[in-house]
Scaffold this motif. Structure first.
Motif, PDB file in Angstrom:
ATOM      1  N   LEU A 157      40.354  45.064  39.620  1.00 55.79           N
ATOM      2  CA  LEU A 157      39.196  45.947  39.509  1.00 55.79           C
ATOM      3  C   LEU A 157      38.758  46.137  38.061  1.00 55.79           C
ATOM      4  O   LEU A 157      39.577  46.249  37.149  1.00 55.79           O
ATOM      5  N   SER A 158      37.438  46.168  37.863  1.00 53.52           N
ATOM      6  CA  SER A 158      36.860  46.410  36.548  1.00 53.52           C
ATOM      7  C   SER A 158      35.473  47.012  36.745  1.00 53.52           C
ATOM      8  O   SER A 158      34.992  47.159  37.868  1.00 53.52           O
ATOM      9  N   ARG A 164      31.931  39.491  26.859  1.00 53.38           N
ATOM     10  CA  ARG A 164      31.486  38.966  28.155  1.00 53.38           C
ATOM     11  C   ARG A 164      31.592  40.063  29.209  1.00 53.38           C
ATOM     12  O   ARG A 164      32.538  40.843  29.216  1.00 53.38           O
ATOM     13  N   ARG A 165      30.585  40.121  30.083  1.00 50.10           N
ATOM     14  CA  ARG A 165      30.650  41.111  31.163  1.00 50.10           C
ATOM     15  C   ARG A 165      31.870  40.852  32.032  1.00 50.10           C
ATOM     16  O   ARG A 165      32.193  39.706  32.354  1.00 50.10           O
ATOM     17  N   ALA A 166      32.531  41.943  32.430  1.00 52.84           N
ATOM     18  CA  ALA A 166      33.764  41.812  33.203  1.00 52.84           C
ATOM     19  C   ALA A 166      33.535  41.092  34.528  1.00 52.84           C
ATOM     20  O   ALA A 166      34.418  40.394  35.022  1.00 52.84           O
ATOM     21  N   GLY A 167      32.343  41.260  35.095  1.00 52.81           N
ATOM     22  CA  GLY A 167      32.044  40.603  36.359  1.00 52.81           C
ATOM     23  C   GLY A 167      31.987  39.086  36.250  1.00 52.81           C
ATOM     24  O   GLY A 167      32.022  38.390  37.265  1.00 52.81           O
ATOM     25  N   LEU A 168      31.896  38.564  35.026  1.00 54.12           N
ATOM     26  CA  LEU A 168      31.839  37.120  34.811  1.00 54.12           C
ATOM     27  C   LEU A 168      33.190  36.538  34.401  1.00 54.12           C
ATOM     28  O   LEU A 168      33.296  35.329  34.176  1.00 54.12           O
ATOM     29  N   ARG A 187      40.346  39.286  34.627  1.00 57.19           N
ATOM     30  CA  ARG A 187      40.091  40.642  35.135  1.00 57.19           C
ATOM     31  C   ARG A 187      41.400  41.380  35.404  1.00 57.19           C
ATOM     32  O   ARG A 187      41.487  42.590  35.181  1.00 57.19           O
ATOM     33  N   GLN A 188      42.417  40.657  35.884  1.00 57.78           N
ATOM     34  CA  GLN A 188      43.695  41.314  36.138  1.00 57.78           C
ATOM     35  C   GLN A 188      44.347  41.764  34.842  1.00 57.78           C
ATOM     36  O   GLN A 188      44.897  42.865  34.755  1.00 57.78           O
ATOM     37  N   GLN A 189      44.277  40.918  33.816  1.00 50.50           N
ATOM     38  CA  GLN A 189      44.822  41.315  32.518  1.00 50.50           C
ATOM     39  C   GLN A 189      44.055  42.510  31.960  1.00 50.50           C
ATOM     40  O   GLN A 189      44.649  43.411  31.350  1.00 50.50           O
ATOM     41  N   LEU A 190      42.750  42.523  32.159  1.00 49.75           N
ATOM     42  CA  LEU A 190      41.928  43.652  31.720  1.00 49.75           C
ATOM     43  C   LEU A 190      42.323  44.925  32.455  1.00 49.75           C
ATOM     44  O   LEU A 190      42.444  45.998  31.850  1.00 49.75           O
TER      45      LEU A 190
END
Length: 221
Positions: free
Chosen positions: A80-81, A118-122, A128-131
């Motif tokens: 999730l982000s 960069r947008r998280a959705g991209l 995204r998991q690391q974020l």
């Protein structure tokens, strides 16, 4: 503890302990009750009986926000982000005035440095998991709760997440509660394990690769 949804009981007298600064894995097949267990721990789902204790304090009736203040960090399933925000903005949302703390997260997850704007959705699923894990770590938790962190993630990123968990846990300052179906990853990352089946603890033991065959036999259907 006992818990469920409405009249449907999902967890049956489950008791799990995560010693301070240690890593514990909970493993089981889909539908075993693993995510329900974590939702109960975070206060997102009430329990029918039993208690939740953090550092000797009963927090059973407290809100999720209070549990975060007591030191729980939660990374739910799904990488999730905030998809329309950049990687940098996602991190700054948690630590708006703490560039040093964000730098520490980027040291743990170097792949994020290249995608800060960069947008998280991209981002890829692994990024995204690391974020998501990085955002949780910015809250300075005493216990990091991870729900299926390797789901849908490339093997090289799984190895990076494993390395990070081991590195953080080696300091003895951060406990980890890891829910995982990837047996090898879970046993390498955790010092102790529980096997959950149909909402009940059916086995437990010390982690390590030597326990792999035993755990797989417990989870066999």
């Amino acid at each position: 503890m006992t818990a469920g949804y409405g009249r449907t009981r999902v967890l049956h007298d489950v008791s799990i302990t995560v010693p301070s600064g240690r890593a514990v894995a909970v493993m089981g097949l889909n539908g075993a009750g693993k995510t329900t267990l974590l939702r109960v721990a975070m206060g997102l789902l009430p329990i029918t009986s039993g208690s939740i204790v953090i550092d000797g304090e009963d927090v059973t009736g407290t809100r999720p926000s209070a549990r975060v203040r007591r030191g729980l960090g939660y990374v739910p399933q799904g990488q999730l982000s905030f998809p329309t925000m950049t990687t940098r903005e996602n991190l700054q949302l948690v630590a708006p005035k703490n560039a040093a703390a964000i730098d520490q997260i980027l040291d743990l997850f170097p792949a994020l440095r290249a995608v800060l704007d960069r947008r998280a959705g991209l981002l890829s699923g692994g990024q995204r998991q690391q974020l998501a894990i990085g955002r949780a770590l910015l809250t300075k938790p005493k216990l990091l709760i991870l729900d299926e962190p390797t789901e849908g993630i490339a093997p090289n990123v799984v190895a990076e997440i494993e390395r990070t968990i081991l590195e953080l846990n080696s300091t003895g300052e951060l406990g980890v509660l890891l829910v995982e179906q990837h047996v090898g990853f879970a046993l390498r990352a955790a010092e102790h394990f529980y096997v959950l089946e149909s909402g009940r603890i059916t086995g437990s033991g010390e982690g390590g690769n030597d326990a792999g065959s035993r755990v797989r036999s417990m989870m066999a259907v």
